[in-house]
Scaffold this motif. Structure first.
Motif, PDB file in Angstrom:
ATOM      1  N   ARG A  74       0.998  -1.073   0.051  1.00 27.76           N
ATOM      2  CA  ARG A  74      -0.063   0.136   0.118  1.00 27.76           C
ATOM      3  C   ARG A  74       0.722   1.331   0.067  1.00 27.76           C
ATOM      4  O   ARG A  74       0.469   2.295  -0.414  1.00 27.76           O
ATOM      5  N   GLN A  75       1.891   1.110   0.493  1.00 25.00           N
ATOM      6  CA  GLN A  75       2.870   2.283   0.588  1.00 25.00           C
ATOM      7  C   GLN A  75       3.566   2.687  -0.784  1.00 25.00           C
ATOM      8  O   GLN A  75       3.949   3.882  -1.050  1.00 25.00           O
ATOM      9  N   LYS A  76       3.415   1.863  -1.813  1.00 27.29           N
ATOM     10  CA  LYS A  76       3.939   2.292  -3.181  1.00 27.29           C
ATOM     11  C   LYS A  76       3.298   3.126  -3.742  1.00 27.29           C
ATOM     12  O   LYS A  76       3.717   4.268  -4.776  1.00 27.29           O
ATOM     13  N   HIS A  77       1.878   3.418  -3.499  1.00 26.73           N
ATOM     14  CA  HIS A  77       0.977   4.394  -4.111  1.00 26.73           C
ATOM     15  C   HIS A  77       1.538   5.841  -3.942  1.00 26.73           C
ATOM     16  O   HIS A  77       1.285   6.569  -4.562  1.00 26.73           O
ATOM     17  N   LEU A  78       1.993   6.010  -2.770  1.00 26.84           N
ATOM     18  CA  LEU A  78       2.338   7.411  -2.244  1.00 26.84           C
ATOM     19  C   LEU A  78       4.027   7.511  -2.275  1.00 26.84           C
ATOM     20  O   LEU A  78       4.346   8.616  -2.642  1.00 26.84           O
ATOM     21  N   SER A  79       4.615   6.734  -2.268  1.00 31.11           N
ATOM     22  CA  SER A  79       6.107   6.649  -2.078  1.00 31.11           C
ATOM     23  C   SER A  79       6.963   7.373  -3.101  1.00 31.11           C
ATOM     24  O   SER A  79       7.540   8.246  -3.102  1.00 31.11           O
ATOM     25  N   SER A  80       6.556   6.926  -4.334  1.00 31.49           N
ATOM     26  CA  SER A  80       6.915   7.366  -5.708  1.00 31.49           C
ATOM     27  C   SER A  80       6.747   8.825  -5.787  1.00 31.49           C
ATOM     28  O   SER A  80       7.294   9.781  -5.979  1.00 31.49           O
ATOM     29  N   LEU A  81       5.348   9.419  -5.501  1.00 31.97           N
ATOM     30  CA  LEU A  81       5.057  10.761  -5.617  1.00 31.97           C
ATOM     31  C   LEU A  81       5.915  11.650  -4.393  1.00 31.97           C
ATOM     32  O   LEU A  81       6.188  12.819  -4.990  1.00 31.97           O
ATOM     33  N   LEU A  82       5.912  11.127  -3.430  1.00 36.62           N
ATOM     34  CA  LEU A  82       6.447  11.864  -2.091  1.00 36.62           C
ATOM     35  C   LEU A  82       7.967  12.015  -2.532  1.00 36.62           C
ATOM     36  O   LEU A  82       8.604  13.227  -2.369  1.00 36.62           O
ATOM     37  N   CYS A  83       8.808  10.985  -3.036  1.00 33.46           N
ATOM     38  CA  CYS A  83       9.910  11.159  -3.440  1.00 33.46           C
ATOM     39  C   CYS A  83      10.353  12.063  -4.603  1.00 33.46           C
ATOM     40  O   CYS A  83      11.354  12.807  -4.622  1.00 33.46           O
ATOM     41  N   ALA A 104       9.830   6.679   1.059  1.00 35.14           N
ATOM     42  CA  ALA A 104       8.788   7.423   2.037  1.00 35.14           C
ATOM     43  C   ALA A 104       7.981   6.404   2.650  1.00 35.14           C
ATOM     44  O   ALA A 104       7.824   5.232   2.112  1.00 35.14           O
ATOM     45  N   LEU A 105       7.489   6.748   3.758  1.00 34.92           N
ATOM     46  CA  LEU A 105       6.746   5.940   4.593  1.00 34.92           C
ATOM     47  C   LEU A 105       5.526   6.686   5.070  1.00 34.92           C
ATOM     48  O   LEU A 105       5.731   7.780   5.616  1.00 34.92           O
ATOM     49  N   THR A 106       4.223   6.404   5.032  1.00 31.70           N
ATOM     50  CA  THR A 106       3.061   7.342   5.502  1.00 31.70           C
ATOM     51  C   THR A 106       2.543   6.573   6.500  1.00 31.70           C
ATOM     52  O   THR A 106       2.215   5.124   6.392  1.00 31.70           O
ATOM     53  N   VAL A 107       2.061   7.036   7.724  1.00 32.36           N
ATOM     54  CA  VAL A 107       1.445   6.409   8.645  1.00 32.36           C
ATOM     55  C   VAL A 107       0.163   7.378   9.080  1.00 32.36           C
ATOM     56  O   VAL A 107      -0.076   8.377   8.440  1.00 32.36           O
ATOM     57  N   ASN A 108      -0.579   7.074  10.213  1.00 35.65           N
ATOM     58  CA  ASN A 108      -1.876   7.851  10.349  1.00 35.65           C
ATOM     59  C   ASN A 108      -1.484   9.038  11.260  1.00 35.65           C
ATOM     60  O   ASN A 108      -2.393   9.952  11.013  1.00 35.65           O
ATOM     61  N   ASN A 109      -0.480   9.599  11.635  1.00 38.80           N
ATOM     62  CA  ASN A 109      -0.230  10.939  12.164  1.00 38.80           C
ATOM     63  C   ASN A 109       1.490  11.001  12.540  1.00 38.80           C
ATOM     64  O   ASN A 109       1.986  10.139  12.516  1.00 38.80           O
ATOM     65  N   ASN A 110       1.651  12.507  12.496  1.00 39.97           N
ATOM     66  CA  ASN A 110       3.163  12.523  12.837  1.00 39.97           C
ATOM     67  C   ASN A 110       3.568  12.228  14.189  1.00 39.97           C
ATOM     68  O   ASN A 110       4.854  11.816  14.224  1.00 39.97           O
ATOM     69  N   ALA A 111       2.906  12.295  15.109  1.00 37.58           N
ATOM     70  CA  ALA A 111       3.251  11.776  16.457  1.00 37.58           C
ATOM     71  C   ALA A 111       3.655  10.105  16.234  1.00 37.58           C
ATOM     72  O   ALA A 111       4.805   9.486  16.873  1.00 37.58           O
ATOM     73  N   ALA A 112       2.781   9.422  15.636  1.00 34.15           N
ATOM     74  CA  ALA A 112       2.934   7.874  15.180  1.00 34.15           C
ATOM     75  C   ALA A 112       4.132   7.784  14.328  1.00 34.15           C
ATOM     76  O   ALA A 112       5.178   6.948  14.601  1.00 34.15           O
TER      77      ALA A 112
END
Length: 465
Positions: free
Chosen positions: A137-146, A154-162
């Motif tokens: 599921r991370q592939k969908h955003l990783s390329s765009l963010l990079c 890149a790795l996306t989680v549910n909030n910045n504290a996490a």
């Protein structure tokens, strides 16, 4: 008969005045409610409210001061409260663009539509369409963010504290993390950086003083048990006057010379230059990567203008380790957030930020446009109002102290209507309107009110009389 017995008899007599559950259920007003809600659910609410009434009478040693009609109204109010599930739509007339209590950034129409589309269909969430097998599921955003930030991964989680907890629990458990004392702060909601760090199993090593920290302070603190240096951008406060801190580039160079990761938590996640909007410069993830940060952490629902999420970008090897932490699954991003964030990021690569992303539309609004709207509000308003210049703020732990000139409709209090009462009436509107009070006047800042909400504002103002 002793006093205790007399008191109990008195209370028992009072409790006999409490109507039975069946009597309440038979009331016409309650019968209408049970047409929409299950009788079983309404019964439980009635029972709970009757127990509460009796308990209050016992605790305060006072007689019941409610008649049957009062109890019916109380139960109706409680049913209304309990069935208003989840957050309620409100109108933000406070002038605070990223109002944390009101949900921070709102989403573009396209971002909202992408979530609806995903909700209505199956999706390739964790499926590789080209290979016909399980995917990430991370592939969908990783390329765009990079591509946007220049990071390796890149790795996306549910909030910045996490994001911060996941990063430190992976890289620093049982080891030391160095941080400047001026950056060991509270980030909102009572959460403090030292407490977050200690929850990961890392030991916090504070260096320097509140107002002055030097590069040599970092170097003196480094030892064989040092896992990382963390730098936290002051996104919700300012330290001014007799101050000093090394540049991020200097700290990154020091960390690199000792082969220690430098973690930069920039908070707001701003992806564009803020200076053309008359604001001070806000550090961007891309700048942090260029300065040599190993990992950069930021929120998606602040100046980025997307949904709530925490984003980690940077070194590929470090992010591979972080993504393998079992906790990564517990804090992973859901499909709706992923879809709306992907759409929000697309606005950046299409150069349509100030046309599509609501918070940037608000920030970039011309004063003349805001003034014209406030004049229209006043021209159709039946109550006495004034137009004042005011200052909008960014809010949401972003760009502290930065003010944007704006205009507001001001409602002065009267003998019969205090500012508090006017504000309360606006909050009780069918779509609650959240205002602010200054100098015994209720202020409605048009900058943070969507044009589509103007009619609701006017209707609410005219119903105050």
């Amino acid at each position: 008969m002793n006093k205790k017995s007399k008191k109990q008899i008195k209370l028992n007599n009072e409790f006999r005045k409490v109507p039975s559950v069946e009597r309440i259920l038979s009331n016409n007003q309650i019968v209408k409610i049970t047409d929409d809600l299950s009788r079983d659910y309404v019964t439980k609410v009635i029972q709970k409210e009757l127990v509460k009434l009796k308990s209050e009478s016992l605790e305060k040693n006072l007689p019941l001061n409610k008649n049957f009609e009062d109890i019916i109204e109380l139960i109706k109010e409680q049913l209304k409260l309990e069935t208003n599930f989840g957050p309620q739509n409100v109108i933000n007339a406070t002038g605070v663009i990223l109002h944390t209590n009101l949900g921070r950034s709102t989403l573009s129409k396209e971002a909202i539509n992408s979530m609806v589309d995903i909700a209505n269909n199956y999706s390739s969430l964790e499926y590789n369409l080209s290979k016909g097998e399980r995917g990430s599921r991370q592939k969908h955003l990783s390329s765009l963010l990079c591509n946007i930030t220049g990071a390796e991964s890149a790795l996306t989680v549910n909030n910045n504290a996490a994001a911060l907890i996941l990063t430190l629990s992976t890289l620093a458990e049982g080891k030391e993390v160095i941080i400047s004392r001026s950056e060991s702060v509270e980030i909102g909601g009572g959460f403090r950086i030292p407490d977050i760090l200690s929850s990961t199993g890392a030991s916090l090593i504070e260096i320097g003083t509140t107002n002055r920290t030097y590069l040599k302070d970092y170097e003196k603190a480094i030892n064989k048990n040092t896992a990382a240096i963390i730098s936290v951008h002051a996104s919700n406060f300012e330290i001014t006057g007799f101050t000093h801190k090394p540049t991020l580039n200097e700290i990154c160079s020091l960390a690199e010379s000792y082969k220690i990761p430098l973690i930069h938590d920039i908070g707001s996640g701003c992806l564009i230059d803020t200076e053309p909007f008359g604001l001070v410069h806000e550090p961007t993830p891309e700048e942090s990567i260029k300065n040599g940060a190993s990992l950069v952490l930021f929120s998606a629902d602040k100046l980025l203008g997307g949904p709530q999420a925490g984003i980690i970008i940077g070194n590929l090897n470090l992010l591979n380790k972080i993504s393998k932490n079992p906790m990564a699954r517990a804090v992973r991003i859901d499909k709706f957030t992923m879809s709306s964030l992907q759409t929000t990021l697309t606005h950046y690569i299409k150069n349509e930020v100030t046309k599509k992303i609501p918070i940037w539309i608000m920030i970039s609004q011309k004063q003349s446009s805001i003034l014209n709207r406030v004049k229209k509000w006043q021209s159709t308003c039946k109550i006495k109002t004034e137009i004042h210049e005011t200052q909008s703020t960014i809010g949401g732990g972003s760009l502290p102290g930065q003010l944007i000139p704006s205009f507001c409709l001001s409602i002065p209090e009267t003998k019969n209507l205090t500012a508090d009462k006017i504000s309360r009436k606006l909050r009780k509107n069918q779509i609650p309107i959240i205002s602010r009070i200054e100098n015994r006047k209720v202020l409605l800042d048009a900058r943070t009110v969507f044009p589509k909400q103007d009619k609701i504002i006017l209707s609410a103002l005219n119903s105050i009389i």
